[in-house]
Design an enzyme around this catalytic site. Structure first.
Site, mmCIF file in Angstrom:
data_model
loop_
_atom_site.group_PDB
_atom_site.id
_atom_site.type_symbol
_atom_site.label_atom_id
_atom_site.label_comp_id
_atom_site.label_asym_id
_atom_site.label_seq_id
_atom_site.Cartn_x
_atom_site.Cartn_y
_atom_site.Cartn_z
ATOM 1 N N LYS A 297 0.869 -1.176 0.000
ATOM 2 C CA LYS A 297 0.000 0.000 0.000
ATOM 3 C C LYS A 297 0.907 1.228 0.000
ATOM 4 O O LYS A 297 2.061 1.162 0.444
ATOM 5 C CB LYS A 297 -0.931 0.026 1.200
ATOM 6 C CG LYS A 297 -0.304 0.183 2.568
ATOM 7 C CD LYS A 297 0.102 1.565 3.040
ATOM 8 C CE LYS A 297 -0.983 2.589 2.956
ATOM 9 N NZ LYS A 297 -0.492 3.853 3.626
ATOM 10 N N THR B 116 6.255 5.952 2.543
ATOM 11 C CA THR B 116 5.142 5.559 3.417
ATOM 12 C C THR B 116 4.413 4.440 2.794
ATOM 13 O O THR B 116 3.461 4.625 2.060
ATOM 14 C CB THR B 116 4.097 6.627 3.589
ATOM 15 O OG1 THR B 116 4.721 7.684 4.213
ATOM 16 C CG2 THR B 116 2.979 6.151 4.515
#
Lengths: 405, 405
Positions: B182, B193
């Protein structure tokens, strides 16, 4: 008008020609596509001691290369500058054209080409239209005082001219330092995409002038960020013509001059952050308690440059986790359990733990703030620094995707 | 289905449970405000050799700290993960909650808490709602194959799940490596991230597995950028359960496995760039002829991270000067007179000079490109690297200013 103690006063929007012996003028040469001032000259009636600071980008524009050479003797008497075309990344022709700008200006002013500094800002990879530049230089009329044309002629995506003057008294003699700057995009701490010219009537030692300029730039232009970009064109010049008649300033008696020069540069740097492309808010990040000043500056710059912090401030979102996350990637020494963080003067983290606060009240306060302070205290040492930047808006993207700037 | 030579094939969108012995399941625990999957477990029926790579951000989330500890023996059997809350910057309670997630999962699966890796992604500075987490973990049903719920449950601002599998034959034994990831914002080369979990049925030496993962991450997740941000939560885990029954892979026979792992990570990394917040185009920057590979990577990353390059690509503006300017500030060795630059396969600069090209044609070609290649040749050495990123749109700003993400 802002008074700084009893020593000097800062006069916003005061033109650079308020300094004795300096004249300026500008023309619509046709380098920019629209009918706007795009070529200007700053001239001192007498030769000046001069210093400069240049871009750290490894790609350097032709005017930067030429002006570094012309500054090698620490002397100059005029600056010629255009906007609309950076004269960068165009091969050998760039240097030929930059030198021709210096020659044309020298001929007009009856000085030597080596006494002319050259600066260009605008689109990269485009040749200067020299026919227009030549006609433009010839048409410029120099004025002794009052007009703001120079500050306007160096604007690119800037929405307003940036000018300031400082007056100070040293040993009973009144001195003036005045500066102009441009810059709105490609703005980042390593000397951002900006031009700034500073004129002063002080009598001064050339080595001290260079040292004072470098220090002032480190505390001002090198600590504003709009978007993390630097450009091949960045330069700051200072010309000191000595007409004030003061006892020459040097390392032993230069403290007051240094402080005034710092304030002039800081004022211009903040004006650039405030007028960042698409900006609606000035962000002021103060870092305290860092291991040392270098780490404080690094942390402040990283937070003020963070796109996620900038976007949150734009949306008036009190999402302070992004401040801490940006601090964490800045690489400075920190201990999470000691961290204190304030957003718009509200303490949101104390000793590494979230503090209770009303999100609705903080959001409402942010909506009403044009100037958003962020403070981080690392509680590790004495390092302290402030950095300035602006919020990130959809308008920044529009400006930089819809037009070739 | 993409075949890479005769050695292995890459199967996009293949679920992680296609690897023998792995089960997965997810739940709507209510951590996210909307009714979406936000909690998931990945479980291997037998203990696994395991390795991980973690964020370089100095602020680390509680799950990162705990999982680093649990990985210290190179073993794991399950991963529990939630989205909607990063469990970062919340003080001691964060570690207590991360450990409780591991304990609840271990109790459900009848394994030890130290065999459970924990990951969380979402808003920073918010405590996990542990009542919902507990009920959620208890409610998860594990499936042997087929469902994509794990990939969906880890999404935050992602618009689509990211899954891929590779099959390869080594010494006559069929091996499978499958991964999910993700990531959409806070994406930058220093391990962006993102969360990524990779499962494989290979029998493998633990030191080689850690080395192979670090190399694969350097060539993939560490070379994508959405916005220059890193987060406290980033981690990549690989679990290898050995059920394929191959002769154990180690440094002497690991080359094929390394290549397949690289391709799995690269596929997931490109999926992240393609699905960057607000992105409409994938940008692929190739740098050739750099002094060495490290400098090639540095240059490629700087160009692909440049907000001005990204905004120009968004606007289909062939403003290549921004590419050269970003290269110049990347700090790598370069000689302007040797630079060649291609934008969307059109040569725009050759040996440091602008090349003539039709702006209208290039603009039209950019409008029709979902995938914009940029190539820079420094003509200095053998260093070569490719980096992936995405354009910068108004939508990126909207996503990050209008919502707390």
């Amino acid at each position: 008008m802002i008074y700084w103690g009893s020593m000097f006063k800062l006069i916003p929007a005061e033109p650079i020609t308020s300094v004795s012996g300096f004249l300026a003028g500008a023309a619509q040469a046709g380098i920019k596509t629209k009918n706007k001032l795009d070529l200007a000259i700053l001239y001192s009636e007498v030769p000046c001691v001069a210093a400069g600071v240049f871009t750290t980008n490894r790609i350097k524009s032709a005017p930067v290369i030429l002006s570094q050479k012309h500054l090698s003797k620490g002397q100059a008497q005029a600056i010629v500058v255009n906007s609309g075309c950076a004269n960068a990344c165009v091969g050998e022709q760039g240097l030929t054209d930059a030198l021709e700008m210096a020659r044309l200006t020298a001929a007009k002013l009856d000085i030597l080409p080596e006494e002319v500094l050259v600066a260009s800002t605008g689109v990269i990879g485009m040749l200067l239209p020299m026919t227009q530049v030549k006609a433009g230089i010839e048409s410029i009329k120099l004025h002794r005082d009052g007009d703001h044309d120079l500050a306007k002629a160096i604007m690119t995506t800037d929405t307003r001219p940036k000018e300031v003057a400082a007056q100070l008294d040293i040993e009973g003699v009144r001195l003036t330092i005045a500066g102009v700057a441009k810059g709105a995009g490609m703005i980042h701490p390593d000397l951002a995409t900006l031009l700034s010219f500073i004129a002063t009537d002080v009598a001064i030692d050339v080595d001290f002038l260079q040292s004072a300029l470098s220090k002032a730039v480190d505390a001002s232009f090198n600590i504003v960020s709009v978007d993390g970009e630097t450009s091949p064109s960045d330069c700051v010049f200072v010309l000191a013509n000595g007409l004030a008649g003061n006892r020459p300033i040097s390392f032993d008696n230069g403290e007051d001059f240094q402080q005034a020069l710092n304030e002039v540069c800081t004022y211009l740097a903040k004006s650039i952050a405030q007028d960042g492309e698409g900006a609606t808010k000035l962000i002021e990040v103060t870092v305290e308690g860092a291991k040392n000043q270098a780490e404080a500056r690094q942390a402040a710059r990283t937070i003020v440059s963070s796109p996620l912090v900038k976007a949150a401030i734009h949306g008036n979102d009190p999402n302070w986790g992004r401040i801490v996350s940006a601090l964490g990637r800045s690489g400075v020494a920190l201990i999470e359990e000691r961290l204190d963080v304030w957003l718009n003067n509200i303490c949101v983290m104390k000793q590494g733990c979230p503090m209770p606060f009303s999100k609705e009240e903080l959001r409402a306060a942010l909506i009403n703030s044009d100037n958003v302070p962020i403070k981080v205290c690392l509680n590790l040492g004495d390092g302290q620094a402030t950095a300035w930047g602006c919020d990130l808006s959809e308008e920044y993207v529009r400006i930089n995707s819809e037009y070739t700037t």
